[in-house]
Design a protein around this motif. Structure first.
Motif, mmCIF file in Angstrom:
data_model
loop_
_atom_site.group_PDB
_atom_site.id
_atom_site.type_symbol
_atom_site.label_atom_id
_atom_site.label_comp_id
_atom_site.label_asym_id
_atom_site.label_seq_id
_atom_site.Cartn_x
_atom_site.Cartn_y
_atom_site.Cartn_z
ATOM 1 N N LEU A 45 0.821 -1.204 0.000
ATOM 2 C CA LEU A 45 0.000 0.000 0.000
ATOM 3 C C LEU A 45 0.857 1.257 0.000
ATOM 4 O O LEU A 45 0.545 2.237 -0.687
ATOM 5 C CB LEU A 45 -0.934 0.003 1.215
ATOM 6 C CG LEU A 45 -2.084 -1.009 1.195
ATOM 7 C CD1 LEU A 45 -2.776 -1.056 2.546
ATOM 8 C CD2 LEU A 45 -3.087 -0.649 0.100
ATOM 9 N N MET B 223 -7.932 -0.508 -3.226
ATOM 10 C CA MET B 223 -7.017 0.525 -3.716
ATOM 11 C C MET B 223 -6.633 0.267 -5.171
ATOM 12 O O MET B 223 -6.488 1.198 -5.965
ATOM 13 C CB MET B 223 -5.762 0.586 -2.855
ATOM 14 C CG MET B 223 -4.812 1.702 -3.267
ATOM 15 S SD MET B 223 -3.487 1.991 -2.105
ATOM 16 C CE MET B 223 -2.598 3.309 -2.970
ATOM 17 N N THR C 135 0.778 3.958 -2.926
ATOM 18 C CA THR C 135 0.474 5.367 -2.638
ATOM 19 C C THR C 135 1.554 6.284 -3.186
ATOM 20 O O THR C 135 1.269 7.343 -3.748
ATOM 21 C CB THR C 135 0.319 5.566 -1.123
ATOM 22 O OG1 THR C 135 -0.698 4.703 -0.627
ATOM 23 C CG2 THR C 135 -0.036 7.005 -0.807
#
Length: 308
Positions: free
Chosen positions: A34, A65, A38
Protein backbone atom coordinates in the motif's frame (compact mmCIF):
# COMPACT_ATOMS: atom_id res chain seq x y z
CA UNK A 1 7.64 -9.36 44.37
CA UNK A 2 9.00 -11.73 41.72
CA UNK A 3 5.95 -13.95 41.94
CA UNK A 4 3.72 -10.89 41.53
CA UNK A 5 5.44 -9.37 38.49
CA UNK A 6 6.55 -12.45 36.57
CA UNK A 7 3.14 -13.34 35.12
CA UNK A 8 2.68 -9.72 34.05
CA UNK A 9 6.11 -9.61 32.43
CA UNK A 10 5.54 -12.93 30.70
CA UNK A 11 2.21 -11.68 29.41
CA UNK A 12 3.71 -8.39 28.24
CA UNK A 13 6.64 -10.05 26.48
CA UNK A 14 4.36 -12.64 24.95
CA UNK A 15 1.99 -9.95 23.69
CA UNK A 16 4.87 -7.99 22.17
CA UNK A 17 6.23 -11.10 20.48
CA UNK A 18 2.76 -12.06 19.25
CA UNK A 19 2.26 -8.56 17.84
CA UNK A 20 5.64 -8.66 16.10
CA UNK A 21 4.89 -12.07 14.60
CA UNK A 22 1.40 -10.94 13.54
CA UNK A 23 2.84 -7.77 12.01
CA UNK A 24 5.50 -9.69 10.06
CA UNK A 25 3.12 -12.35 8.82
CA UNK A 26 -0.07 -10.37 8.23
CA UNK A 27 0.60 -6.63 8.09
CA UNK A 28 4.15 -6.04 6.87
CA UNK A 29 3.62 -7.14 3.24
CA UNK A 30 0.25 -5.45 2.58
CA UNK A 31 1.36 -2.21 4.30
CA UNK A 32 4.51 -2.17 2.17
CA UNK A 33 2.42 -2.78 -0.96
CA UNK A 34 0.00 0.00 0.00
CA UNK A 35 2.84 2.39 0.79
CA UNK A 36 4.56 1.69 -2.54
CA UNK A 37 1.23 2.08 -4.38
CA UNK A 38 0.47 5.37 -2.64
CA UNK A 39 3.93 6.68 -3.52
CA UNK A 40 3.47 5.65 -7.17
CA UNK A 41 0.08 7.41 -7.36
CA UNK A 42 1.59 10.51 -5.74
CA UNK A 43 4.20 10.52 -8.54
CA UNK A 44 1.43 10.23 -11.20
CA UNK A 45 2.41 6.65 -12.03
CA UNK A 46 -0.73 4.54 -12.38
CA UNK A 47 0.65 1.82 -14.63
CA UNK A 48 1.22 -0.86 -11.99
CA UNK A 49 -0.62 -3.75 -10.35
CA UNK A 50 -1.38 -3.60 -6.65
CA UNK A 51 -1.82 -7.27 -5.76
CA UNK A 52 -1.98 -8.97 -2.38
CA UNK A 53 -3.37 -12.50 -2.45
CA UNK A 54 -5.27 -12.79 0.79
CA UNK A 55 -8.93 -12.96 1.72
CA UNK A 56 -8.53 -11.01 4.97
CA UNK A 57 -9.24 -7.33 5.57
CA UNK A 58 -5.83 -6.22 4.29
CA UNK A 59 -6.40 -8.14 1.07
CA UNK A 60 -9.75 -6.38 0.65
CA UNK A 61 -8.08 -3.03 1.29
CA UNK A 62 -5.39 -3.72 -1.34
CA UNK A 63 -7.99 -4.80 -3.88
CA UNK A 64 -10.05 -1.68 -3.18
CA UNK A 65 -7.02 0.53 -3.72
CA UNK A 66 -6.16 -1.32 -6.94
CA UNK A 67 -9.73 -0.74 -8.16
CA UNK A 68 -9.30 2.96 -7.42
CA UNK A 69 -5.95 2.97 -9.26
CA UNK A 70 -7.51 1.31 -12.32
CA UNK A 71 -10.36 3.86 -12.32
CA UNK A 72 -7.89 6.75 -12.10
CA UNK A 73 -5.83 5.27 -14.93
CA UNK A 74 -8.91 4.90 -17.12
CA UNK A 75 -10.01 8.47 -16.40
CA UNK A 76 -6.52 9.77 -17.18
CA UNK A 77 -6.37 7.83 -20.44
CA UNK A 78 -9.77 9.18 -21.47
CA UNK A 79 -8.67 12.71 -20.60
CA UNK A 80 -5.42 12.32 -22.55
CA UNK A 81 -7.33 10.91 -25.53
CA UNK A 82 -9.80 13.80 -25.39
CA UNK A 83 -6.97 16.33 -25.24
CA UNK A 84 -5.29 14.67 -28.22
CA UNK A 85 -8.54 14.75 -30.19
CA UNK A 86 -8.95 18.42 -29.33
CA UNK A 87 -5.41 19.09 -30.48
CA UNK A 88 -6.06 17.31 -33.78
CA UNK A 89 -9.35 19.17 -34.16
CA UNK A 90 -7.64 22.53 -33.62
CA UNK A 91 -4.92 21.65 -36.11
CA UNK A 92 -7.50 20.53 -38.67
CA UNK A 93 -9.55 23.71 -38.22
CA UNK A 94 -6.46 25.89 -38.65
CA UNK A 95 -5.45 23.97 -41.77
CA UNK A 96 -8.86 24.02 -43.45
CA UNK A 97 -9.54 27.67 -42.66
CA UNK A 98 -6.36 28.61 -44.46
CA UNK A 99 -7.77 27.89 -47.95
CA UNK A 100 -10.87 30.16 -47.95
CA UNK A 101 -8.97 32.88 -46.12
CA UNK A 102 -6.16 32.74 -48.69
CA UNK A 103 -8.71 32.90 -51.52
CA UNK A 104 -10.45 35.90 -49.99
CA UNK A 105 -7.15 37.65 -49.35
CA UNK A 106 -6.08 37.07 -52.96
CA UNK A 107 -9.30 38.52 -54.38
CA UNK A 108 -9.22 41.59 -52.11
CA UNK A 109 -5.60 42.30 -53.03
CA UNK A 110 -6.47 41.90 -56.70
CA UNK A 111 -9.35 44.35 -56.39
CA UNK A 112 -7.41 46.88 -54.34
CA UNK A 113 -4.61 46.96 -56.93
CA UNK A 114 -6.71 47.04 -60.09
CA UNK A 115 -9.93 48.90 -59.33
CA UNK A 116 -8.26 52.27 -58.52
CA UNK A 117 -6.29 52.07 -61.79
CA UNK A 118 -9.33 51.16 -63.85
CA UNK A 119 -7.75 47.92 -65.02
CA UNK A 120 -10.75 45.74 -64.38
CA UNK A 121 -13.94 45.61 -66.41
CA UNK A 122 -17.37 45.62 -64.86
CA UNK A 123 -17.92 41.96 -65.84
CA UNK A 124 -14.61 40.96 -64.30
CA UNK A 125 -15.42 42.98 -61.18
CA UNK A 126 -18.78 41.25 -60.77
CA UNK A 127 -17.17 37.85 -61.38
CA UNK A 128 -14.55 38.54 -58.71
CA UNK A 129 -17.20 39.72 -56.25
CA UNK A 130 -19.16 36.53 -56.95
CA UNK A 131 -16.10 34.39 -56.22
CA UNK A 132 -15.49 36.37 -53.04
CA UNK A 133 -19.06 35.67 -52.01
CA UNK A 134 -18.58 31.94 -52.63
CA UNK A 135 -15.44 31.91 -50.50
CA UNK A 136 -17.31 33.79 -47.76
CA UNK A 137 -20.17 31.28 -47.89
CA UNK A 138 -17.67 28.45 -47.68
CA UNK A 139 -16.09 30.03 -44.62
CA UNK A 140 -19.50 30.47 -43.00
CA UNK A 141 -20.44 26.84 -43.69
CA UNK A 142 -17.18 25.68 -42.19
CA UNK A 143 -17.71 27.81 -39.07
CA UNK A 144 -21.17 26.30 -38.66
CA UNK A 145 -19.73 22.79 -39.01
CA UNK A 146 -17.08 23.55 -36.39
CA UNK A 147 -19.79 24.76 -34.03
CA UNK A 148 -21.79 21.59 -34.67
CA UNK A 149 -18.94 19.18 -33.96
CA UNK A 150 -17.96 21.05 -30.81
CA UNK A 151 -21.58 20.90 -29.61
CA UNK A 152 -21.77 17.11 -30.04
CA UNK A 153 -20.68 16.44 -26.47
CA UNK A 154 -23.55 18.55 -25.16
CA UNK A 155 -26.28 16.68 -27.05
CA UNK A 156 -28.42 14.80 -24.51
CA UNK A 157 -29.42 11.18 -25.06
CA UNK A 158 -33.17 10.78 -24.49
CA UNK A 159 -34.23 7.13 -24.86
CA UNK A 160 -37.92 6.45 -25.34
CA UNK A 161 -39.97 3.31 -25.92
CA UNK A 162 -39.31 2.23 -29.49
CA UNK A 163 -40.85 -0.71 -31.43
CA UNK A 164 -37.65 -1.92 -33.06
CA UNK A 165 -38.97 -3.48 -36.27
CA UNK A 166 -41.25 -0.51 -36.96
CA UNK A 167 -38.35 1.86 -36.46
CA UNK A 168 -36.44 0.36 -39.40
CA UNK A 169 -39.45 -0.36 -41.61
CA UNK A 170 -40.50 3.30 -41.40
CA UNK A 171 -37.14 4.33 -42.88
CA UNK A 172 -36.91 1.85 -45.75
CA UNK A 173 -38.94 3.87 -48.29
CA UNK A 174 -37.03 7.04 -47.42
CA UNK A 175 -33.64 5.51 -48.15
CA UNK A 176 -34.93 3.67 -51.24
CA UNK A 177 -36.05 6.96 -52.79
CA UNK A 178 -32.81 8.65 -51.78
CA UNK A 179 -30.78 5.91 -53.46
CA UNK A 180 -32.87 6.06 -56.64
CA UNK A 181 -32.12 9.78 -56.88
CA UNK A 182 -28.47 8.78 -57.19
CA UNK A 183 -29.22 5.93 -59.62
CA UNK A 184 -28.49 3.37 -56.91
CA UNK A 185 -30.34 0.43 -55.36
CA UNK A 186 -31.08 0.22 -51.64
CA UNK A 187 -31.79 -2.94 -49.68
CA UNK A 188 -32.60 -3.52 -46.02
CA UNK A 189 -32.20 -6.75 -44.06
CA UNK A 190 -33.77 -6.66 -40.58
CA UNK A 191 -34.24 -10.40 -40.20
CA UNK A 192 -32.03 -10.20 -37.11
CA UNK A 193 -34.31 -7.63 -35.46
CA UNK A 194 -36.88 -9.26 -33.14
CA UNK A 195 -40.40 -7.91 -32.72
CA UNK A 196 -39.70 -6.20 -29.41
CA UNK A 197 -39.76 -2.77 -27.81
CA UNK A 198 -36.52 -1.23 -26.59
CA UNK A 199 -35.38 1.98 -24.96
CA UNK A 200 -33.82 3.98 -27.79
CA UNK A 201 -33.20 7.59 -28.78
CA UNK A 202 -34.67 7.19 -32.26
CA UNK A 203 -33.76 10.73 -33.32
CA UNK A 204 -30.05 10.19 -32.69
CA UNK A 205 -30.04 6.73 -34.28
CA UNK A 206 -31.85 8.07 -37.34
CA UNK A 207 -29.27 10.83 -37.58
CA UNK A 208 -26.44 8.30 -37.40
CA UNK A 209 -27.94 6.21 -40.20
CA UNK A 210 -28.51 9.35 -42.29
CA UNK A 211 -24.87 10.34 -41.98
CA UNK A 212 -23.52 6.91 -42.89
CA UNK A 213 -25.87 6.47 -45.86
CA UNK A 214 -25.11 9.99 -47.10
CA UNK A 215 -21.46 9.03 -47.01
CA UNK A 216 -22.15 5.76 -48.84
CA UNK A 217 -24.07 7.58 -51.59
CA UNK A 218 -20.85 9.32 -52.60
CA UNK A 219 -18.89 6.10 -53.11
CA UNK A 220 -21.34 3.34 -54.07
CA UNK A 221 -21.26 2.02 -57.61
CA UNK A 222 -24.62 0.24 -57.77
CA UNK A 223 -26.00 -0.63 -54.34
CA UNK A 224 -26.21 0.32 -50.69
CA UNK A 225 -27.33 -2.26 -48.14
CA UNK A 226 -28.41 -1.82 -44.52
CA UNK A 227 -28.44 -4.77 -42.13
CA UNK A 228 -29.63 -4.57 -38.53
CA UNK A 229 -29.73 -7.02 -35.64
CA UNK A 230 -30.37 -7.02 -31.91
CA UNK A 231 -29.02 -9.35 -29.26
CA UNK A 232 -28.79 -9.10 -25.48
CA UNK A 233 -29.38 -5.38 -25.26
CA UNK A 234 -27.09 -4.44 -28.13
CA UNK A 235 -28.38 -3.03 -31.43
CA UNK A 236 -26.06 -3.51 -34.41
CA UNK A 237 -26.47 -1.55 -37.65
CA UNK A 238 -24.28 -2.19 -40.70
CA UNK A 239 -24.27 -0.03 -43.82
CA UNK A 240 -22.40 -1.47 -46.80
CA UNK A 241 -21.73 0.01 -50.23
CA UNK A 242 -20.19 -1.66 -53.27
CA UNK A 243 -17.64 1.06 -53.95
CA UNK A 244 -13.86 0.83 -53.76
CA UNK A 245 -13.86 0.60 -49.96
CA UNK A 246 -11.80 2.41 -47.36
CA UNK A 247 -8.12 3.04 -47.86
CA UNK A 248 -5.72 1.97 -45.11
CA UNK A 249 -5.43 5.58 -43.99
CA UNK A 250 -9.21 5.99 -43.94
CA UNK A 251 -9.63 2.86 -41.81
CA UNK A 252 -7.35 4.49 -39.24
CA UNK A 253 -8.51 8.09 -39.48
CA UNK A 254 -11.97 8.43 -41.05
CA UNK A 255 -13.70 8.90 -37.68
CA UNK A 256 -11.54 11.93 -36.88
CA UNK A 257 -13.25 15.32 -37.29
CA UNK A 258 -12.66 16.93 -40.70
CA UNK A 259 -10.71 13.98 -42.07
CA UNK A 260 -10.81 13.99 -45.88
CA UNK A 261 -8.93 11.53 -48.06
CA UNK A 262 -9.52 13.76 -51.07
CA UNK A 263 -8.77 17.35 -50.06
CA UNK A 264 -10.08 18.73 -53.34
CA UNK A 265 -13.75 17.93 -52.78
CA UNK A 266 -16.31 20.03 -50.90
CA UNK A 267 -17.02 17.37 -48.30
CA UNK A 268 -16.32 18.53 -44.74
CA UNK A 269 -15.37 15.10 -43.39
CA UNK A 270 -17.70 15.15 -40.39
CA UNK A 271 -20.27 12.40 -41.03
CA UNK A 272 -18.38 9.45 -39.57
CA UNK A 273 -16.95 11.58 -36.76
CA UNK A 274 -20.45 12.62 -35.71
CA UNK A 275 -21.64 9.00 -35.86
CA UNK A 276 -18.69 7.87 -33.76
CA UNK A 277 -19.48 10.48 -31.10
CA UNK A 278 -23.17 9.59 -31.06
CA UNK A 279 -22.36 5.87 -30.76
CA UNK A 280 -20.14 6.53 -27.76
CA UNK A 281 -22.80 8.70 -26.13
CA UNK A 282 -25.18 5.72 -26.35
CA UNK A 283 -22.73 3.26 -24.85
CA UNK A 284 -21.58 1.78 -28.15
CA UNK A 285 -18.87 1.81 -30.78
CA UNK A 286 -18.36 2.48 -34.48
CA UNK A 287 -16.02 0.40 -36.62
CA UNK A 288 -14.92 0.51 -40.26
CA UNK A 289 -13.98 -2.41 -42.51
CA UNK A 290 -13.88 -3.56 -46.13
CA UNK A 291 -16.03 -6.41 -47.47
CA UNK A 292 -16.29 -6.06 -51.24
CA UNK A 293 -16.70 -2.37 -50.55
CA UNK A 294 -16.90 -0.16 -47.49
CA UNK A 295 -18.74 -1.32 -44.36
CA UNK A 296 -19.63 0.86 -41.38
CA UNK A 297 -20.87 -0.94 -38.27
CA UNK A 298 -22.55 0.92 -35.42
CA UNK A 299 -23.35 -0.73 -32.11
CA UNK A 300 -25.38 0.96 -29.37
CA UNK A 301 -27.11 -0.03 -26.16
CA UNK A 302 -30.86 -0.72 -26.56
CA UNK A 303 -32.37 -2.43 -23.52
CA UNK A 304 -35.45 -4.56 -24.10
CA UNK A 305 -38.66 -3.59 -22.34
CA UNK A 306 -40.27 -6.66 -20.80
CA UNK A 307 -43.95 -7.02 -21.59
CA UNK A 308 -46.28 -6.91 -18.59
Amino acid sequence: FVRTWCPFLYTLVGSILACRIFYRRRLSAPLRILQEGTEAVRNNNLDFDLTYDSRDEMGELCRAMDTMRAALLKNNQETWAMMEERRKLSASIAHDLRTPITVMKGYTEYLSHNVPLGRISEDKLMDTIHNLSLATDRLEQYANQVREIQAMDAIPVKPTVCPLQDFFEDQEDEYTILALQHQLQFSMDISGVPDIQVMLDGTLVHRMIDNVISNALRFACHEIALKAGWQEGLLTIQVHDDGKGFSEESLRSATRPFYKENTENDHFGLGLSICNTLCQKQGGTLSLSNHNGACVEMQIQAEKIDAD
